[in-house]
Write a protein that holds these residues in place. Structure first.
Motif, PDB file in Angstrom:
ATOM      1  N   CYS A  59       0.405  -1.355  -0.129  1.00  0.00           N
ATOM      2  CA  CYS A  59      -0.248  -0.235   0.092  1.00  0.00           C
ATOM      3  C   CYS A  59       0.531   1.484  -0.043  1.00  0.00           C
ATOM      4  O   CYS A  59       1.734   1.328   0.809  1.00  0.00           O
ATOM      5  CB  CYS A  59      -1.123  -0.073   1.287  1.00  0.00           C
ATOM      6  SG  CYS A  59      -1.816  -1.027   1.127  1.00  0.00           S
ATOM      7  N   THR A  91      -6.920   5.984   6.641  1.00  0.00           N
ATOM      8  CA  THR A  91      -6.612   4.965   7.639  1.00  0.00           C
ATOM      9  C   THR A  91      -7.752   3.413   7.651  1.00  0.00           C
ATOM     10  O   THR A  91      -7.244   2.567   8.326  1.00  0.00           O
ATOM     11  CB  THR A  91      -6.140   5.442   9.268  1.00  0.00           C
ATOM     12  OG1 THR A  91      -7.531   5.786   9.502  1.00  0.00           O
ATOM     13  CG2 THR A  91      -5.372   6.626   8.918  1.00  0.00           C
ATOM     14  N   PHE A  92      -8.708   3.719   7.604  1.00  0.00           N
ATOM     15  CA  PHE A  92      -9.504   2.798   7.441  1.00  0.00           C
ATOM     16  C   PHE A  92      -9.136   1.665   6.481  1.00  0.00           C
ATOM     17  O   PHE A  92      -9.780   0.165   6.463  1.00  0.00           O
ATOM     18  CB  PHE A  92     -10.679   3.286   7.370  1.00  0.00           C
ATOM     19  CG  PHE A  92     -11.382   4.062   8.172  1.00  0.00           C
ATOM     20  CD1 PHE A  92     -11.836   3.269   9.714  1.00  0.00           C
ATOM     21  CD2 PHE A  92     -11.956   5.554   8.080  1.00  0.00           C
ATOM     22  CE1 PHE A  92     -12.055   5.281  10.557  1.00  0.00           C
ATOM     23  CE2 PHE A  92     -11.848   6.870   8.944  1.00  0.00           C
ATOM     24  CZ  PHE A  92     -11.715   6.004  10.802  1.00  0.00           C
ATOM     25  N   GLU A  93      -8.824   2.183   4.977  1.00  0.00           N
ATOM     26  CA  GLU A  93      -8.532   1.341   4.035  1.00  0.00           C
ATOM     27  C   GLU A  93      -6.778   0.838   4.217  1.00  0.00           C
ATOM     28  O   GLU A  93      -6.734  -0.172   3.205  1.00  0.00           O
ATOM     29  CB  GLU A  93      -8.368   1.978   2.759  1.00  0.00           C
ATOM     30  CG  GLU A  93      -9.946   2.899   2.946  1.00  0.00           C
ATOM     31  CD  GLU A  93      -9.954   3.766   1.278  1.00  0.00           C
ATOM     32  OE1 GLU A  93      -9.154   3.247   0.604  1.00  0.00           O
ATOM     33  OE2 GLU A  93     -11.343   4.559   1.556  1.00  0.00           O
ATOM     34  N   LEU A  94      -7.007   0.994   5.284  1.00  0.00           N
ATOM     35  CA  LEU A  94      -5.123   0.302   5.382  1.00  0.00           C
ATOM     36  C   LEU A  94      -5.701  -0.953   5.948  1.00  0.00           C
ATOM     37  O   LEU A  94      -4.156  -1.819   5.756  1.00  0.00           O
ATOM     38  CB  LEU A  94      -4.138   1.312   6.405  1.00  0.00           C
ATOM     39  CG  LEU A  94      -4.188   2.211   5.826  1.00  0.00           C
ATOM     40  CD1 LEU A  94      -3.685   2.896   7.226  1.00  0.00           C
ATOM     41  CD2 LEU A  94      -2.899   2.333   4.996  1.00  0.00           C
ATOM     42  N   THR A  95      -6.346  -1.872   6.218  1.00  0.00           N
ATOM     43  CA  THR A  95      -6.739  -2.957   7.064  1.00  0.00           C
ATOM     44  C   THR A  95      -5.928  -4.311   5.970  1.00  0.00           C
ATOM     45  O   THR A  95      -6.553  -4.037   4.462  1.00  0.00           O
ATOM     46  CB  THR A  95      -7.829  -3.365   7.375  1.00  0.00           C
ATOM     47  OG1 THR A  95      -8.279  -2.224   8.781  1.00  0.00           O
ATOM     48  CG2 THR A  95      -8.283  -4.264   8.192  1.00  0.00           C
ATOM     49  N   GLY A  96      -5.100  -4.881   5.629  1.00  0.00           N
ATOM     50  CA  GLY A  96      -4.938  -6.339   5.261  1.00  0.00           C
ATOM     51  C   GLY A  96      -3.453  -5.121   4.499  1.00  0.00           C
ATOM     52  O   GLY A  96      -2.661  -6.528   3.281  1.00  0.00           O
ATOM     53  N   CYS A  97      -2.684  -4.602   4.225  1.00  0.00           N
ATOM     54  CA  CYS A  97      -1.973  -3.959   3.574  1.00  0.00           C
ATOM     55  C   CYS A  97      -0.170  -4.915   4.864  1.00  0.00           C
ATOM     56  O   CYS A  97      -0.552  -5.637   5.824  1.00  0.00           O
ATOM     57  CB  CYS A  97      -1.761  -2.156   3.993  1.00  0.00           C
ATOM     58  SG  CYS A  97      -2.805  -2.035   2.887  1.00  0.00           S
ATOM     59  N   ASP A  98       0.115  -5.276   3.575  1.00  0.00           N
ATOM     60  CA  ASP A  98       1.745  -6.201   4.176  1.00  0.00           C
ATOM     61  C   ASP A  98       2.713  -4.847   4.545  1.00  0.00           C
ATOM     62  O   ASP A  98       3.873  -5.387   5.704  1.00  0.00           O
ATOM     63  CB  ASP A  98       1.591  -6.554   3.409  1.00  0.00           C
ATOM     64  CG  ASP A  98       0.906  -8.399   3.290  1.00  0.00           C
ATOM     65  OD1 ASP A  98       0.555  -8.752   4.775  1.00  0.00           O
ATOM     66  OD2 ASP A  98       0.124  -8.499   2.368  1.00  0.00           O
ATOM     67  N   LEU A 116      -0.476   2.265  14.008  1.00  0.00           N
ATOM     68  CA  LEU A 116      -1.217   1.191  13.405  1.00  0.00           C
ATOM     69  C   LEU A 116      -0.991  -0.224  12.801  1.00  0.00           C
ATOM     70  O   LEU A 116      -1.149  -1.406  12.969  1.00  0.00           O
ATOM     71  CB  LEU A 116      -2.050   1.931  12.465  1.00  0.00           C
ATOM     72  CG  LEU A 116      -3.249   1.084  11.446  1.00  0.00           C
ATOM     73  CD1 LEU A 116      -4.121   0.405  12.657  1.00  0.00           C
ATOM     74  CD2 LEU A 116      -3.547   1.968  10.278  1.00  0.00           C
ATOM     75  N   GLN A 119       0.729  -2.184  14.995  1.00  0.00           N
ATOM     76  CA  GLN A 119      -0.449  -3.444  15.759  1.00  0.00           C
ATOM     77  C   GLN A 119      -1.285  -4.256  14.497  1.00  0.00           C
ATOM     78  O   GLN A 119      -1.377  -5.010  14.819  1.00  0.00           O
ATOM     79  CB  GLN A 119      -1.800  -2.353  16.086  1.00  0.00           C
ATOM     80  CG  GLN A 119      -0.915  -1.156  16.893  1.00  0.00           C
ATOM     81  CD  GLN A 119      -2.607  -0.685  17.047  1.00  0.00           C
ATOM     82  OE1 GLN A 119      -3.488  -0.682  16.591  1.00  0.00           O
ATOM     83  NE2 GLN A 119      -2.498   0.356  18.363  1.00  0.00           N
ATOM     84  N   GLU A 120      -0.959  -4.123  12.840  1.00  0.00           N
ATOM     85  CA  GLU A 120      -1.068  -4.515  12.490  1.00  0.00           C
ATOM     86  C   GLU A 120      -0.545  -5.806  11.745  1.00  0.00           C
ATOM     87  O   GLU A 120      -0.801  -6.402  11.166  1.00  0.00           O
ATOM     88  CB  GLU A 120      -2.063  -3.973  11.051  1.00  0.00           C
ATOM     89  CG  GLU A 120      -4.018  -2.542  11.498  1.00  0.00           C
ATOM     90  CD  GLU A 120      -4.369  -3.868  11.534  1.00  0.00           C
ATOM     91  OE1 GLU A 120      -4.490  -4.768  11.410  1.00  0.00           O
ATOM     92  OE2 GLU A 120      -5.394  -3.767  12.851  1.00  0.00           O
TER      93      GLU A 120
END
Length: 176
Positions: A59, A91-98, A116, A119-120
Motif C-alpha cells: 500500500c 487509515t480505514f482502508e489500510l487493513t490488509g496491507c502487508d 497502526l 499493531q497490524e
C-alpha cells in the motif's frame, strides 16, 4: 558475506533494468526505490500470515511519488505470494496491507500510521527524514547520488516481522 552482497546488488540491478523503460535512460531515484521495495518483500517474514499463498499487499499512502514505476510489480511473486498494489485514501482502508509505503505528504500523520502498522504487522517504508528514528522500519537515505536504506530492527520485531540477516548486512544503519 560478500557473496550475499554481490547477489543482492545483482538482484537490484536486474530488477532496475526490468522495471525501467526501454529507452536506456539513467535510472531515476524512484525507479531504484521501487526496486528496493520489491526486494524488501523478499527478505522480510511476516509472522501473522495465516495463508502463505494469500496476496502480499503493498500500500502507498499519501501522494504517490512512484507514478507508474510500481505497476510492473503487480502480479509478481515474492515468497510465493502474488504482489498487489493499493492506494488507500484513509487509515480505514489500510487493513490488509502487508507493506505500507508512507509518502512525504503524510508526515503529519506519521505517529498514527506507524502505530497502526505496528499493531497490524505491516512493514513500514518511507523516505521521510529520520524515518527509522521516528519508529519506521525501513527508511531510504541518499548518500551522494546513491540510494541506500536504514533499518529499525526493534520496530520490525515489535510488529512481528523478521528481517533476514542478508538485508541487515546491507543497511547503512541498523537500530536495535
Amino acid at each position: 558475506m560478500r557473496d550475499h552482497l554481490k547477489y543482492f546488488i545483482f538482484t537490484i540491478l536486474c530488477l532496475c533494468l526490468g522495471l525501467a523503460p526501454a529507452n536506456g535512460s539513467i535510472r531515476s531515484e524512484y525507479e531504484v526505490k521501487a526496486a528496493f521495495l520489491y526486494n524488501f518483500t523478499r527478505f522480510v517474514r511476516w509472522s501473522q500470515v495465516v495463508d502463505s499463498t494469500a496476496p502480499l499487499i503493498v500500500c502507498v499512502v499519501g501522494d504517490d511519488p512512484f507514478g507508474e514505476l510500481l505497476d510492473p510489480l503487480r502480479g509478481r511473486k515474492s515468497q510465493g505470494r502474488e504482489l498487489q498494489l493499493r492506494y488507500p485514501d484513509s487509515t480505514f482502508e489500510l487493513t490488509g496491507c502487508d507493506v505500507l509505503y508512507i509518502s512525504q505528504s503524510q508526515s503529519r500523520n506519521l505517529p498514527e500510521l506507524i502505530n497502526l502498522a505496528r499493531q497490524e504487522g505491516m512493514l513500514t517504508v518511507s523516505d521521510l527524514p529520520d524515518f527509522i528514528r521516528k519508529g519506521g522500519m525501513l527508511g531510504y537515505v541518499k548518500k551522494g547520488n546513491v540510494i541506500r536504506f536504514e533499518i529499525n530492527l526493534k520496530a520490525a520485531t515489535e510488529a512481528g516481522l523478521t528481517i533476514n540477516s542478508r538485508l541487515l548486512e546491507l543497511a547503512v544503519r541498523v537500530l536495535r
